[in-house]
Design a protein around this motif. Structure first.
Motif, PDB file in Angstrom:
ATOM      1  N   ASP A   1       0.877  -1.177   0.000  1.00  0.00           N
ATOM      2  CA  ASP A   1       0.000   0.000   0.000  1.00  0.00           C
ATOM      3  C   ASP A   1       0.913   1.225   0.000  1.00  0.00           C
ATOM      4  N   TYR A   2       1.362   1.604  -1.182  1.00  0.00           N
ATOM      5  CA  TYR A   2       2.351   2.668  -1.309  1.00  0.00           C
ATOM      6  C   TYR A   2       1.874   3.997  -0.723  1.00  0.00           C
ATOM      7  N   SER A   3       0.569   4.213  -0.723  1.00  0.00           N
ATOM      8  CA  SER A   3       0.033   5.498  -0.256  1.00  0.00           C
ATOM      9  C   SER A   3       0.265   5.721   1.234  1.00  0.00           C
ATOM     10  N   THR A   4       0.559   4.653   1.977  1.00  0.00           N
ATOM     11  CA  THR A   4       0.756   4.778   3.427  1.00  0.00           C
ATOM     12  C   THR A   4       2.227   4.870   3.814  1.00  0.00           C
ATOM     13  N   LEU A   5       3.129   4.795   2.832  1.00  0.00           N
ATOM     14  CA  LEU A   5       4.561   4.721   3.140  1.00  0.00           C
ATOM     15  C   LEU A   5       5.267   6.043   2.842  1.00  0.00           C
ATOM     16  N   PRO A   6       6.310   6.367   3.606  1.00  0.00           N
ATOM     17  CA  PRO A   6       7.146   7.519   3.262  1.00  0.00           C
ATOM     18  C   PRO A   6       7.688   7.351   1.849  1.00  0.00           C
ATOM     19  N   ARG A   7       7.636   8.444   1.066  1.00  0.00           N
ATOM     20  CA  ARG A   7       8.053   8.349  -0.335  1.00  0.00           C
ATOM     21  C   ARG A   7       9.069   9.427  -0.678  1.00  0.00           C
TER      22      ARG A   7
ATOM     23  N   ASP B   1       3.926   9.054  -9.248  1.00  0.00           N
ATOM     24  CA  ASP B   1       3.588   8.350 -10.486  1.00  0.00           C
ATOM     25  C   ASP B   1       4.805   7.750 -11.182  1.00  0.00           C
ATOM     26  N   ALA B   2       5.917   7.652 -10.472  1.00  0.00           N
ATOM     27  CA  ALA B   2       7.119   7.043 -11.057  1.00  0.00           C
ATOM     28  C   ALA B   2       6.809   5.594 -11.441  1.00  0.00           C
TER      29      ALA B   2
ATOM     30  N   THR C   1      15.218  11.808 -11.745  1.00  0.00           N
ATOM     31  CA  THR C   1      14.807  11.825 -13.148  1.00  0.00           C
ATOM     32  C   THR C   1      13.362  11.375 -13.343  1.00  0.00           C
ATOM     33  N   GLY C   2      12.720  10.971 -12.249  1.00  0.00           N
ATOM     34  CA  GLY C   2      11.318  10.563 -12.330  1.00  0.00           C
ATOM     35  C   GLY C   2      11.103   9.126 -12.740  1.00  0.00           C
ATOM     36  N   LYS C   3      12.183   8.367 -12.908  1.00  0.00           N
ATOM     37  CA  LYS C   3      12.037   6.973 -13.325  1.00  0.00           C
ATOM     38  C   LYS C   3      11.608   6.078 -12.166  1.00  0.00           C
ATOM     39  N   ALA C   4      12.046   6.434 -10.954  1.00  0.00           N
ATOM     40  CA  ALA C   4      11.753   5.593  -9.790  1.00  0.00           C
ATOM     41  C   ALA C   4      11.443   6.453  -8.573  1.00  0.00           C
ATOM     42  N   ALA C   5      10.748   5.842  -7.634  1.00  0.00           N
ATOM     43  CA  ALA C   5      10.482   6.471  -6.332  1.00  0.00           C
ATOM     44  C   ALA C   5      10.868   5.474  -5.258  1.00  0.00           C
ATOM     45  N   LEU C   6      11.396   5.989  -4.151  1.00  0.00           N
ATOM     46  CA  LEU C   6      11.836   5.137  -3.051  1.00  0.00           C
ATOM     47  C   LEU C   6      10.859   5.239  -1.888  1.00  0.00           C
ATOM     48  N   TYR C   7      10.422   4.082  -1.386  1.00  0.00           N
ATOM     49  CA  TYR C   7       9.522   4.010  -0.234  1.00  0.00           C
ATOM     50  C   TYR C   7      10.246   3.291   0.901  1.00  0.00           C
ATOM     51  N   PHE C   8       9.785   3.549   2.123  1.00  0.00           N
ATOM     52  CA  PHE C   8      10.470   2.954   3.280  1.00  0.00           C
ATOM     53  C   PHE C   8       9.479   2.244   4.181  1.00  0.00           C
TER      54      PHE C   8
ATOM     55  N   HIS D   1       4.587  11.714  10.032  1.00  0.00           N
ATOM     56  CA  HIS D   1       3.190  12.157  10.116  1.00  0.00           C
ATOM     57  C   HIS D   1       3.078  13.665  10.369  1.00  0.00           C
ATOM     58  N   GLN D   2       4.138  14.263  10.875  1.00  0.00           N
ATOM     59  CA  GLN D   2       4.124  15.717  11.028  1.00  0.00           C
ATOM     60  C   GLN D   2       4.515  16.420   9.726  1.00  0.00           C
ATOM     61  N   ASN D   3       5.518  15.857   9.054  1.00  0.00           N
ATOM     62  CA  ASN D   3       6.027  16.494   7.841  1.00  0.00           C
ATOM     63  C   ASN D   3       6.715  15.413   7.000  1.00  0.00           C
ATOM     64  N   SER D   4       6.037  14.951   5.949  1.00  0.00           N
ATOM     65  CA  SER D   4       6.560  13.828   5.157  1.00  0.00           C
ATOM     66  C   SER D   4       7.902  14.164   4.506  1.00  0.00           C
ATOM     67  N   ASP D   5       8.109  15.428   4.155  1.00  0.00           N
ATOM     68  CA  ASP D   5       9.392  15.809   3.554  1.00  0.00           C
ATOM     69  C   ASP D   5      10.522  15.755   4.573  1.00  0.00           C
ATOM     70  N   ALA D   6      10.216  16.094   5.825  1.00  0.00           N
ATOM     71  CA  ALA D   6      11.237  16.083   6.873  1.00  0.00           C
ATOM     72  C   ALA D   6      11.676  14.662   7.215  1.00  0.00           C
TER      73      ALA D   6
END
Length: 251
Positions: A70-76, A81-82, A115-122, A144-149
């Motif tokens: 469930d990629y939508s729940t993971l840090p990305r 859309d990669a 380059t938009g070819k891939a995305a990394l999830y954790f 959950h406070q700041n996904s970019d952080a």
């Protein structure tokens, strides 16, 4: 004068015959027991071989089926859309995970993620010890406070990783680390989340995801649902990404 030879009496002859008969019966009984034991052993061996073959077949079938996340729940890290999705299972106090972050991840960033070819999830896999769990709970709070952080905190924890279960990931140290990195989050909320184990259920879900997908060590990397044999081998990871990208284009 020599003594006359004694003749065997009928009772002695019968006694000898009876002993021979009993001995023959014992030998026959031993033979039957050995034969039965041999048959049982052969059956057990064939049953064991059949079970191993079935297990091996089942493992191959499972391995050939891409894992679903469930990629939508993971840090990305990267674009949602990669076409190639990389899922890392990691433990923040795993030295090999720190090696992945320092040597493999930068290359992935340059060649594929930026380059938009891939995305990394954790996905957290907190299996080494108490520091693993505390670090994961802190990382989830930041996410959950700041996904970019999250990714800045991710890098900082690996850069400041201490000896396993030495207390390097204690609450105070993790909050201080977040402050040092100037993360755009509420530091007191981070402390509270660690103390209250706010995201314990989510961490359990992550660990279950690892277990359900047969992950037994970190770092483990999946490329579009297929595990890479060696996440630290950049050429192997790169080949898997290129193959997944071509497969995605052909759909």
């Amino acid at each position: 004068m020599s003594n006359p030879r004694r003749r065997s009496t009928p009772s002695n002859a019968q006694s000898q015959q009876e002993r021979r008969r009993l001995e023959q019966e014992r030998q026959k009984k031993k033979t039957r027991i050995l034969l039965i034991a041999s048959v049982v052993l052969v059956i057990a061996i064939f049953a064991g071989l059949f079970a191993l073959a079935s297990q091996d077949s089942e493992t191959k079938n499972t391995a050939s089926t891409p894992a679903e996340f469930d990629y939508s729940t993971l840090p990305r890290l990267g674009q949602a859309d990669a076409p190639v999705k990389l899922v890392e299972f990691g433990d923040f106090q795993c030295p090999s995970c720190a090696q992945f972050t320092n040597s493999v991840k930068p290359e992935l960033m340059d060649k594929y993620i930026n380059t938009g070819k891939a995305a990394l999830y954790f996905v957290n896999m907190s299996f080494i010890g108490p520091d693993s769990e505390t670090a994961s709970l802190a990382a989830l709070s930041v996410y959950h406070q700041n996904s970019d952080a999250f990714w800045k905190f991710y890098d900082a924890m690996y850069e400041n990783q201490g000896e396993e279960n030495s207390g390097w990931a204690a609450e105070d140290k993790l909050v201080e680390l977040a402050q040092k990195e100037q993360l755009d989050i509420d530091y007191e909320l981070l402390r509270t989340d660690i103390q209250n184990r706010t995201y314990a259920d989510e961490l359990s879900r992550d660990n279950k995801t690892a277990s359900d997908n047969g992950v037994s060590s970190t770092p483990t990397l999946f490329v579009n649902g297929t595990a890479v044999r060696n996440a630290l081998a950049l050429n192997e990871v790169g080949d898997a990404i290129e193959s997944a990208a071509k497969a995605a284009e052909s759909k």
